[in-house]
Write an enzyme that holds these catalytic residues in place. Sequence first.
Site, PDB file in Angstrom:
ATOM      1  CG  HIS A 157      -1.676   1.253   1.520  1.00  0.00           C
ATOM      2  ND1 HIS A 157      -3.031   1.191   1.385  1.00  0.00           N
ATOM      3  CD2 HIS A 157      -1.356   2.565   2.016  1.00  0.00           C
ATOM      4  CE1 HIS A 157      -3.444   2.519   1.697  1.00  0.00           C
ATOM      5  NE2 HIS A 157      -2.579   3.096   2.025  1.00  0.00           N
ATOM      6  CD  GLU A 158       1.901   3.589   3.768  1.00  0.00           C
ATOM      7  OE1 GLU A 158       2.167   4.625   3.158  1.00  0.00           O
ATOM      8  OE2 GLU A 158       0.481   3.435   4.155  1.00  0.00           O
ATOM      9  CG  HIS A 191       0.480   5.989  -0.398  1.00  0.00           C
ATOM     10  ND1 HIS A 191      -0.879   6.687  -1.114  1.00  0.00           N
ATOM     11  CD2 HIS A 191       0.115   5.634   0.589  1.00  0.00           C
ATOM     12  CE1 HIS A 191      -1.831   6.861  -0.475  1.00  0.00           C
ATOM     13  NE2 HIS A 191      -1.409   5.773   0.733  1.00  0.00           N
ATOM     14  CD  GLU A 231      -4.552   5.967   2.616  1.00  0.00           C
ATOM     15  OE1 GLU A 231      -4.716   4.937   2.951  1.00  0.00           O
ATOM     16  OE2 GLU A 231      -3.828   6.691   2.183  1.00  0.00           O
TER      17      GLU A 231
END
Length: 361
Positions: free
Chosen positions: A143-144, A147, A194
């Site tokens: 997930h990060e 980003h 997100e």
Amino acid sequence: MSDDGHQHTGHERVPSRQRRRFPGISSRAYEHPADRSALVALRKLSGFDTVFKALSGLLPERSLRLLFLSDSVRVSERQFTHLHDMLLDACYILDLEKVPPMYVTQDPQPSAMCIGLDEPIIVVSTGLVELLDEEEMRAVIGHEVGHALSGHSVYRTILLFLTSLALKVAWIPLGNLAIMAIITALREWFRKSELSADRAGLLVGQDVQASMRGLMKIAGGNHLHEMNVDAFLEQAEEYESGGDLRDSVLKILNVLPRSHPFTTVRAAELKKWAESRDYQRLMDGHYPRRSEDKDTSVSDSFRESAASYASDVKSSKDPLMKLVTDLAGGAGDIGGRVRRGFDGFRNPPPAKGDTPGGDEE
């Protein structure tokens, strides 16, 4: 061993089980339409890079880096090695050549973020590390990394800076009002980002159940034996469709100050995407490449975003969204439905045993 049957070294660390890798993948492959259209427009904006480089002198990026370097633990081959392996794995799967520095910071609250203007850094809290198992943590790190690949860290850093600035100038009514307007817009974008990053986490972990478990734990703690994925998703359905127009307004007010969507909503959105044709095509190797990003059409991205919003409104079970759909369709008795929907704001609920007055739906 990777899915192509070759052994890799360096930061091309292979996952602990066989998974598909996505060479040259563009972040457009997993970005939510609303997130993607905003980013494409900003990236195409003339002078955008120059403006943000000028802003970098005002933003506390150096201070943040020094803070984490001095008062957190940097993930490496010698510290938090299992997290280091997951970070290399995520960068390998998403083909992110430069591995972002990652830190573990002491905080019982489960959290993670990707910040930075020139170079992104990833920060995870001890509360998160202690809460999640290996596959759940792999999805979070993915997930990060998502980003980082999307360039979200720039906007996240600006959001942090403006939030801090708003507190300092709160005594100046007009100044604070202007900053809060920007913060509100950034938060709306960041909530969509997100959803994009959740998809990136699924691409890295390739285990939808692990992603669901991670979101459930963030919502309810380390009590998996007391929780159920289907029941958790039913909460999202109830949240989406339950109540009347009063509840619709309260939902908007509840979400406005948040940088993240609610966890049940994130779980439902991710499950829907995991079951979509777009996800299956991506897993089959059909996805946009970074080499094609320069040819991306801003107007096409906006059209796709508008179509996505229209589809969401049309399929939504939220009372306010259903009212909007009916208005567009010319449905009758709209005034009566609005009055009934907001009656609860003016009149107290009837006592137990009383018969409520007014028309019935």
